[in-house]
Design a protein around this motif. Structure first.
Motif, PDB file in Angstrom:
ATOM      1  N   MET A 276       0.814  -1.221   0.000  1.00 34.63           N
ATOM      2  CA  MET A 276       0.000   0.000   0.000  1.00 34.63           C
ATOM      3  C   MET A 276       0.843   1.265   0.000  1.00 34.63           C
ATOM      4  O   MET A 276       0.286   2.367  -0.035  1.00 34.63           O
ATOM      5  N   SER A 277       2.143   1.147   0.017  1.00 39.46           N
ATOM      6  CA  SER A 277       3.009   2.315  -0.104  1.00 39.46           C
ATOM      7  C   SER A 277       4.358   1.838  -0.604  1.00 39.46           C
ATOM      8  O   SER A 277       4.852   0.782  -0.189  1.00 39.46           O
ATOM      9  N   ALA A 279       7.003   4.464  -1.529  1.00 42.05           N
ATOM     10  CA  ALA A 279       7.484   5.814  -1.830  1.00 42.05           C
ATOM     11  C   ALA A 279       8.990   5.967  -1.679  1.00 42.05           C
ATOM     12  O   ALA A 279       9.533   7.013  -2.015  1.00 42.05           O
ATOM     13  N   LEU A 340       3.270  -0.999  -6.132  1.00 39.60           N
ATOM     14  CA  LEU A 340       2.090  -0.495  -5.429  1.00 39.60           C
ATOM     15  C   LEU A 340       0.837  -1.256  -5.875  1.00 39.60           C
ATOM     16  O   LEU A 340       0.570  -1.373  -7.065  1.00 39.60           O
TER      17      LEU A 340
ATOM     18  N   GLU B  96      -2.047   5.092   4.109  1.00 40.85           N
ATOM     19  CA  GLU B  96      -2.343   4.876   2.708  1.00 40.85           C
ATOM     20  C   GLU B  96      -3.178   3.602   2.541  1.00 40.85           C
ATOM     21  O   GLU B  96      -3.140   2.704   3.396  1.00 40.85           O
ATOM     22  N   PHE B  97      -3.869   3.523   1.415  1.00 44.54           N
ATOM     23  CA  PHE B  97      -4.588   2.290   1.071  1.00 44.54           C
ATOM     24  C   PHE B  97      -4.698   2.221  -0.438  1.00 44.54           C
ATOM     25  O   PHE B  97      -4.760   3.247  -1.125  1.00 44.54           O
ATOM     26  N   VAL B  98      -4.713   1.024  -0.955  1.00 45.97           N
ATOM     27  CA  VAL B  98      -4.723   0.783  -2.399  1.00 45.97           C
ATOM     28  C   VAL B  98      -5.635  -0.400  -2.677  1.00 45.97           C
ATOM     29  O   VAL B  98      -5.649  -1.362  -1.903  1.00 45.97           O
ATOM     30  N   LYS B 102     -10.657  -1.273  -0.916  1.00 44.96           N
ATOM     31  CA  LYS B 102     -10.390  -0.161  -0.002  1.00 44.96           C
ATOM     32  C   LYS B 102     -11.097   1.106  -0.479  1.00 44.96           C
ATOM     33  O   LYS B 102     -11.694   1.842   0.307  1.00 44.96           O
ATOM     34  N   ASP B 120       0.328   8.934  -0.609  1.00 50.86           N
ATOM     35  CA  ASP B 120       1.716   9.238  -0.951  1.00 50.86           C
ATOM     36  C   ASP B 120       2.048   8.809  -2.380  1.00 50.86           C
ATOM     37  O   ASP B 120       3.216   8.784  -2.761  1.00 50.86           O
ATOM     38  N   ALA B 121       1.010   8.483  -3.169  1.00 52.22           N
ATOM     39  CA  ALA B 121       1.241   8.021  -4.540  1.00 52.22           C
ATOM     40  C   ALA B 121       0.094   8.472  -5.436  1.00 52.22           C
ATOM     41  O   ALA B 121      -1.072   8.413  -5.029  1.00 52.22           O
ATOM     42  N   PRO B 123      -1.219   7.140  -8.266  1.00 54.15           N
ATOM     43  CA  PRO B 123      -2.245   6.163  -8.661  1.00 54.15           C
ATOM     44  C   PRO B 123      -3.329   5.981  -7.590  1.00 54.15           C
ATOM     45  O   PRO B 123      -4.505   5.786  -7.912  1.00 54.15           O
ATOM     46  N   GLN B 124      -2.924   6.058  -6.313  1.00 53.51           N
ATOM     47  CA  GLN B 124      -3.897   5.948  -5.227  1.00 53.51           C
ATOM     48  C   GLN B 124      -4.899   7.098  -5.296  1.00 53.51           C
ATOM     49  O   GLN B 124      -6.114   6.915  -5.156  1.00 53.51           O
ATOM     50  N   CYS B 152       6.185   5.265   5.254  1.00 53.50           N
ATOM     51  CA  CYS B 152       5.343   5.801   4.196  1.00 53.50           C
ATOM     52  C   CYS B 152       5.616   7.298   4.050  1.00 53.50           C
ATOM     53  O   CYS B 152       6.260   7.921   4.877  1.00 53.50           O
ATOM     54  N   GLY B 153       5.076   7.885   2.983  1.00 51.92           N
ATOM     55  CA  GLY B 153       5.173   9.336   2.806  1.00 51.92           C
ATOM     56  C   GLY B 153       6.189   9.715   1.749  1.00 51.92           C
ATOM     57  O   GLY B 153       7.237   9.079   1.616  1.00 51.92           O
ATOM     58  N   VAL B 154       5.884  10.785   1.020  1.00 51.49           N
ATOM     59  CA  VAL B 154       6.813  11.240  -0.015  1.00 51.49           C
ATOM     60  C   VAL B 154       8.073  11.783   0.648  1.00 51.49           C
ATOM     61  O   VAL B 154       8.057  12.268   1.787  1.00 51.49           O
TER      62      VAL B 154
END
Lengths: 382, 382
Positions: A276-277, A279, A340, B96-98, B102, B120-121, B123-124, B152-154
């Motif tokens: 789910m991430s 990055a 992802l 985040e979730f994908v 979800k 953080d993406a 496509p999400q 997670c996170g940019v």
């Protein structure tokens, strides 16, 4: 409108559509494990009473009994309720219990099933005997002896004989034999060393059986053993009944042992998770951590792609509460962003406490969901 | 007849009559923690959005909101359902979730509550935006930035700006600000070192806020922080909102940190257990192990007697699936048989995954059960 989360899966779904994290059973592997154990004990004339603490599911207990099991073991009295409710007729509580709340559950269960329990202390026997007499039920009691685990169970001949006398003195209790379980022996990695330690446990059990015989007390049941030692337990000639649990699933810990004998097990239990991430270069994060994977016996030792063939090899390197950290180091895979949304299968390090985190098994064959089984004893730890 | 285990406790019961293992809340300590955090954030003009992943109970969320909280954080979408159903009006998914499963949950929740989520993406963001538009709902999106956690996170200005643009391009999404959470900083034992690392995280968050501002993008919300760093997070002036969860309970890990500032927390969460075997000199065995105590952050660091004054000091030395091993070494206590049936209180090493093992809290004041609260998000990990 009832606001509840949608189901994780329905029968007929493609495996790739199952919501994550979910607990999966590969039914082909599960069936193979079930059949191998049933055939092994039948061939050797020892009863099989699988431990339901591993799977906590009456759907699995029913399949084990249909394959010849004599009933199930539960570790806790509350855990036994869904099995009793589902029609399992013979339940052994392979553990001590003390207190009015526990005695009340034992007496209630004994009105519905053939119940046996373990004891290692006279006060426990007296309280249970008095309550069973008042309620008009009969309960089989096994004296637990210490077979090398150094946990529960009497440690001396005198203590065993006093305990057997105390059981015999209770008109509502029946002395049914002994339990000799050595948990530590189950997890010895080397096959020969495990065999040696299992042999020591069987010798201790046999010693205690003879102690009782010398006083004219027969042990109708001698129960013990587990997935790691069952081949030795059965061969020992000491046990009338064995209690393996994890064999239906295997897990990272049991899977890391050497099995040089005739019994070989397949991994059938997996946690399905989604990335789910992703990055950061060289790593990815999946959606299952401590709340969906027990890590007391180690992190998942391997990561399998559900639907990808040419993805990088990942290592599950850390579990946070709801996150799993995946390392994907290696030149072509530093950019992990394409991962992802992809799905992975994780064999849990330890099946029992992982199962206790979920409400259902999503059972599949090949690429399709074919059944959903309730983990109806999940959380029943009293 | 419905064959289910009896309840562990009823309101009005004496604490000594509660079935074990049970998860207890000392309400005096809990109330003190609740009030201290509410007063602290109010005094400093920062919003409090407690993390519900710690307690998973709408009964606790309601009390937090009554004490001034702006809503709750959840870590998973399925986890948010019982809070939405209980009337919590503002829920932030701090993760985040994908995936289609979800996105469907997010859209359903957004029809009932003011929902914000992390991304953080790109496509999400695109998948969520398309689904929200179809469903006619609006969702606030926070860009998660890496504040030092390396999870997670940019991680770059460019990635943040691209993400903000992608959010702005979705008519059904609103860019609401940034999330900057540094989980590792929470658990640094030394107060000064923790302060330093929390300061670094706040600096990183401030840097990303300025990056957006330079492009004319305002961050209405800057959310982050936790129990270990909340005093520093609030003082930083960077965060508009903080997300502590464990402060209501404390646990062995958080309890082992130094708190040299104005915030001090009390242990309010305990597992109640019974000694169910004491057949070996110098030790005893209690009825709670891995299935009732998360051990990823260590075993219980202390053992408290419930109703005994002159019993030996015990050490919880190992957790098996359903057993806790207790050492009681020391000359007068080698014979531990008198401990059989006595009850102990264990502060869990880690509150979040321990809570996730139980269905209810047994709440007490003094020696009496005064409330039972459902852990209605237990097991909701999707």
């Amino acid at each position: 409108m009832k606001l509840v989360p949608p189901p994780a899966a329905r029968v007929g779904d493609a495996l790739s559509a199952v919501a994550t994290p979910s607990l999966l059973i590969d039914l082909d592997a599960f069936d193979a494990n079930l059949a191998a154990m049933a055939a092994f004990v039948a061939r050797n004339g020892v009863a099989l009473r699988p431990h339901a603490k591993a799977h906590k599911s009456s759907a699995i207990a029913r399949r084990q009994i249909e394959a010849g099991a004599a009933g199930v073991c539960c570790q806790k009295l509350s855990e036994a309720y869904p099995f009793a409710a589902a029609g399992v007729e013979s339940i052994h509580i392979s553990n001590e219990f003390v207190g009015a709340d526990k005695v009340a559950m034992a007496v209630e269960l004994a009105a519905h099933v053939r119940l046996s329990v373990c004891a290692d202390a006279i006060p426990q026997v007296e309280a249970l005997g008095a309550a069973a007499l008042r309620a008009g039920v009969k309960i089989d009691v096994l004296a637990e002896v210490d077979a090398g685990q150094r946990r529960c169970g009497v440690t001396s001949e005198d203590a065993l004989l006093s305990l057997a006398d105390a059981i015999a003195a209770q008109p509502a209790l029946r002395f049914a034999g002994i339990q000799a379980y050595h948990g530590g022996a189950q997890h010895i990695a080397d096959w020969q060393a495990r065999k040696t330690e299992a042999g020591r446990a069987a010798d201790r059990a046999a010693h205690f059986v003879r102690t009782l015989e010398a006083r004219g007390i027969q042990s109708a049941i001698v129960t013990g053993g587990g997935t790691g030692t069952v081949e030795f337990d059965v061969a020992s000639g000491v046990y009338t009944e064995v209690q393996p649990g994890s064999y239906v699933f295997m897990d990272g810990d049991y899977g890391s042992l050497a099995y040089d004998g005739e019994l070989q097990w397949r991994h059938s239990l997996f946690v399905l998770s989604t990335i789910m991430s992703a990055a950061r270069p060289g790593m990815a994060v999946c959606d299952v951590g401590l709340k969906g994977l027990a890590v007391d016996s180690g992190l998942p030792r391997s990561v399998h792609w559900l639907d990808a063939a040419d993805e990088p090899v990942l290592t599950y390197s850390a579990a946070n509460d709801e996150h799993g950290m995946l390392n994907a180091k290696g030149a072509p895979h530093d950019d992990t962003s394409a991962l992802l949304g992809k799905r992975i299968l994780l064999p849990p390090g330890h099946c029992d406490p992982t199962v206790n985190l979920y409400d259902e098994y999503v059972c599949y064959r090949g690429e399709q969901v074919v059944d959903i089984w309730s983990i109806d004893a999940r959380g029943l730890s009293r």
